[in-house]
Design a protein around this motif. Structure first.
Motif, mmCIF file in Angstrom:
data_model
loop_
_atom_site.group_PDB
_atom_site.id
_atom_site.type_symbol
_atom_site.label_atom_id
_atom_site.label_comp_id
_atom_site.label_asym_id
_atom_site.label_seq_id
_atom_site.Cartn_x
_atom_site.Cartn_y
_atom_site.Cartn_z
ATOM 1 N N ILE A 76 96.147 -1.415 65.673
ATOM 2 C CA ILE A 76 96.722 -0.099 65.446
ATOM 3 C C ILE A 76 98.076 -0.098 66.160
ATOM 4 N N THR A 77 99.123 0.310 65.448
ATOM 5 C CA THR A 77 100.452 0.347 66.034
ATOM 6 C C THR A 77 101.066 1.734 65.850
ATOM 7 N N ILE A 78 101.531 2.292 66.954
ATOM 8 C CA ILE A 78 102.252 3.568 66.934
ATOM 9 C C ILE A 78 103.723 3.203 66.799
ATOM 10 N N GLU A 79 104.324 3.591 65.670
ATOM 11 C CA GLU A 79 105.677 3.141 65.351
ATOM 12 C C GLU A 79 106.771 4.170 65.640
ATOM 13 N N ASP A 80 106.429 5.454 65.590
ATOM 14 C CA ASP A 80 107.472 6.473 65.720
ATOM 15 C C ASP A 80 106.806 7.814 65.998
ATOM 16 N N ILE A 81 107.617 8.816 66.231
ATOM 17 C CA ILE A 81 107.131 10.190 66.332
ATOM 18 C C ILE A 81 108.089 11.060 65.522
ATOM 19 N N VAL A 82 107.524 11.876 64.634
ATOM 20 C CA VAL A 82 108.326 12.750 63.772
ATOM 21 C C VAL A 82 107.719 14.144 63.831
ATOM 22 N N ASP A 83 108.518 15.115 64.241
ATOM 23 C CA ASP A 83 108.088 16.515 64.328
ATOM 24 C C ASP A 83 106.748 16.676 65.052
ATOM 25 N N GLY A 84 106.614 15.987 66.154
ATOM 26 C CA GLY A 84 105.419 16.138 66.979
ATOM 27 C C GLY A 84 104.222 15.338 66.525
ATOM 28 N N VAL A 85 104.405 14.454 65.542
ATOM 29 C CA VAL A 85 103.286 13.677 65.015
ATOM 30 C C VAL A 85 103.606 12.185 65.153
ATOM 31 N N TYR A 86 102.743 11.466 65.863
ATOM 32 C CA TYR A 86 102.932 10.023 65.982
ATOM 33 C C TYR A 86 102.677 9.367 64.637
ATOM 34 N N GLN A 87 103.614 8.509 64.227
ATOM 35 C CA GLN A 87 103.495 7.756 62.976
ATOM 36 C C GLN A 87 102.786 6.445 63.309
ATOM 37 N N THR A 88 101.578 6.297 62.785
ATOM 38 C CA THR A 88 100.691 5.213 63.191
ATOM 39 C C THR A 88 100.212 4.444 61.972
ATOM 40 N N VAL A 89 100.053 3.127 62.149
ATOM 41 C CA VAL A 89 99.579 2.283 61.048
ATOM 42 C C VAL A 89 98.477 1.355 61.523
ATOM 43 N N LEU A 90 97.602 1.028 60.584
ATOM 44 C CA LEU A 90 96.604 -0.015 60.756
ATOM 45 C C LEU A 90 97.226 -1.257 60.137
ATOM 46 N N ILE A 91 97.344 -2.333 60.904
ATOM 47 C CA ILE A 91 98.017 -3.536 60.427
ATOM 48 C C ILE A 91 97.033 -4.691 60.324
ATOM 49 N N GLY A 96 100.092 -8.919 57.276
ATOM 50 C CA GLY A 96 101.164 -7.998 57.632
ATOM 51 C C GLY A 96 101.067 -6.668 56.900
ATOM 52 N N GLU A 97 100.062 -6.503 56.046
ATOM 53 C CA GLU A 97 99.894 -5.255 55.298
ATOM 54 C C GLU A 97 99.646 -4.098 56.261
ATOM 55 N N LYS A 98 100.324 -2.979 55.975
ATOM 56 C CA LYS A 98 100.205 -1.784 56.807
ATOM 57 C C LYS A 98 99.614 -0.643 55.991
ATOM 58 N N LYS A 99 98.746 0.117 56.624
ATOM 59 C CA LYS A 99 98.191 1.336 56.037
ATOM 60 C C LYS A 99 98.423 2.464 57.026
ATOM 61 N N GLU A 100 99.102 3.509 56.568
ATOM 62 C CA GLU A 100 99.317 4.660 57.441
ATOM 63 C C GLU A 100 97.978 5.296 57.773
ATOM 64 N N ILE A 101 97.864 5.760 58.997
ATOM 65 C CA ILE A 101 96.641 6.412 59.448
ATOM 66 C C ILE A 101 97.019 7.476 60.471
ATOM 67 N N ARG A 102 96.302 8.583 60.445
ATOM 68 C CA ARG A 102 96.523 9.623 61.445
ATOM 69 C C ARG A 102 96.291 9.001 62.821
ATOM 70 N N ALA A 103 97.175 9.278 63.763
ATOM 71 C CA ALA A 103 97.132 8.621 65.073
ATOM 72 C C ALA A 103 95.761 8.733 65.733
ATOM 73 N N SER A 104 95.205 9.922 65.781
ATOM 74 C CA SER A 104 93.922 10.094 66.469
ATOM 75 C C SER A 104 92.806 9.320 65.778
ATOM 76 N N ASP A 105 92.838 9.256 64.437
ATOM 77 C CA ASP A 105 91.829 8.476 63.708
ATOM 78 C C ASP A 105 92.007 6.988 63.978
ATOM 79 N N GLY A 106 93.257 6.540 64.001
ATOM 80 C CA GLY A 106 93.525 5.135 64.294
ATOM 81 C C GLY A 106 93.057 4.748 65.685
ATOM 82 N N LEU A 107 93.275 5.637 66.653
ATOM 83 C CA LEU A 107 92.850 5.350 68.019
ATOM 84 C C LEU A 107 91.332 5.324 68.138
#
Length: 181
Positions: A76-91, A96-107
């Protein structure tokens, strides 16, 4: 990239709807806090509280199947923060394929599956604060708070006549709203 690990779960006093996931660097010297809903906080509590039922739940079973049927490894990689929301991906580390995931769910997924958690160095430096194990409170950068939480905090600051904080919160809300226009 910097590796993080789950350190604990906390709550915002006076709010029954928000949980805080505390992550620290591997030396436990700095921390970031990720906001989560109470359902996710409850899922963490079920898995971290001694004596609670530890029966195999769907996420645990699915992770076992994934690990058994695939040679791939994930993080799980936290890549950025936009408007109070961490942009997180499952890699997928192999493809190298990435799937966006809600930060709390990814954690939560990382915690259950013992997956590594990473954050970009720049984001960690910008978002982290010193970790103080005995502290009774948590620092949460204002840019890690959603607009809804900012509005609630602004209302509370005004009711408590904390006008300096209210001004700061109002400025952040205006900045975000102007950015959207």
């Amino acid at each position: 990239m910097m590796q993080l690990h789950y350190k604990g779960l906390s709550e915002i006093r006076g709010s029954k709807e928000i949980g805080l996931i505390v992550l620290t660097d591997m030396t436990d010297s700095r921390q970031i806090v990720v906001v989560c809903d109470m359902q996710t906080a409850s899922q963490f509590r079920m898995r971290t509280t001694p004596g609670l039922d530890n029966m195999r739940r769907l996420p645990e079973v699915m992770l076992d199947v994934l690990k058994r049927d695939s040679a791939a490894s994930y993080n799980i990689t936290i890549e950025d923060i936009v408007d109070g929301v961490y942009q997180t991906v499952l890699i997928n580390e192999q493809s190298g394929e990435k799937k966006e995931i809600r930060a709390s769910d990814g954690l939560l997924f990382a915690y259950i599956g013992d997956l590594p958690i990473y954050i970009t160095n720049t984001l960690f430096i910008h978002q982290s604060v010193p970790f103080v194990p005995s502290s009774s409170g948590l620092s949460l950068p204002i840019n890690a708070i959603s607009e809804e939480m900012l509005e609630d905090a602004l209302e509370t600051a005004i009711k408590q006549e904390n006008y300096e904080l209210a001004n700061h919160l109002n400025h952040e809300l205006k900045k975000r709203r102007n950015k959207k226009e």
